[in-house]
Enzyme design. Sequence first.
Site, mmCIF file in Angstrom:
data_model
loop_
_atom_site.group_PDB
_atom_site.id
_atom_site.type_symbol
_atom_site.label_atom_id
_atom_site.label_comp_id
_atom_site.label_asym_id
_atom_site.label_seq_id
_atom_site.Cartn_x
_atom_site.Cartn_y
_atom_site.Cartn_z
ATOM 1 N N ILE A 130 3.932 -3.005 2.540
ATOM 2 C CA ILE A 130 3.693 -3.531 3.810
ATOM 3 C C ILE A 130 4.278 -5.217 3.878
ATOM 4 C CG2 ILE A 130 2.163 -4.084 5.528
ATOM 5 C CD1 ILE A 130 2.603 -1.150 5.197
ATOM 6 N N LYS A 131 5.267 -5.176 4.642
ATOM 7 C CA LYS A 131 6.033 -6.296 4.587
ATOM 8 C C LYS A 131 5.544 -7.174 5.987
ATOM 9 C CE LYS A 131 11.160 -7.793 4.679
ATOM 10 N NZ LYS A 131 12.165 -7.077 5.199
#
Length: 323
Positions: A130-131
């Site tokens: 998850i960025k």
Amino acid sequence: MNQLDNLKKFSKISADTGDVDLIRTYQIQHATTNPSLILKSPLFTTYLKLFNDAIDYAQKIGGNQNTKITNASDRLIVNIGSEILANISGYISTEIDAQLSFNTDLTIKKAHKLITMYQKKNIDTSRVLIKIAATWEGIQAAEELEKSGIKCNLTLVFSFAQARACAERNIYLISPFIGRIYDWYNQRNLIKTSYINDDPGIQSIKKIYHYYKTYGYNTIIMGASFRRLEQILALSGCDYLTISPHFLKQLYQNTNSVTRQLFPPKTIISHHIPVLDQSEFFQEHNKNQMAVEKLNEGIQQFSIDQQKLHKLLLNNLNVQLQK
């Protein structure tokens, strides 16, 4: 052997693109996406089916206009991420809406939603990063997500304070933006020579690399945002490098050798360093004018592209309603 394959001996390579055909061509192990890259991807050719599925999904779930746009956007990035994962052996980085960058709770909520959507498509979510933008709020969100087993990629890293705070909180991976650091100094004529080791972006990531390896932090460093091929080659040996199609092509077509430039120290120092708290983080981060400006600018740019993606989805939602 081409230069790309030589580079792969020393660093793991990620494709900075949403184009699965290019990823296949260069046999890349990992990939990163964001709204900017999704807008550049073949939405109405290769990904037309995925795009239409996102529209259908949003209509099926229902709700008001904003709810439909959000659901369509989330479904689209998960669809594209899933398609890319089917063609690589490593990780996909899926970006949280940059407009949530200063809200810890909403970032955590969005991350869990995206992971759940991947799970419903039978995706091994241990391969999903998850960025999140490396704001203080984003770092706090990532720390909680990591504790729940969700790996994170903290992006838009420009200051040593950001990098240190991420390592101290056991974040899985960070993405320092070499090219954007270079841009800031270059635009102000603050780079005195063309020697690659005088490049502020290179100096920044080398400092982070040395610090992480010296003190035994496990956080992965993925160099990002390159402006010159020389910058990529100067970081050979960095844990990961995420590279745009333009430079992947150059490396693929070049047969010059690659020499490793970054080496971990032979010994690790076991020394307790107090964890940066919020006030110390801002005190250190705000000393760096470049980092403050570039972090805010990056969030704004990603937010604008997120809004463009939302507008594109809205137009197609409206077209479908008129049928």
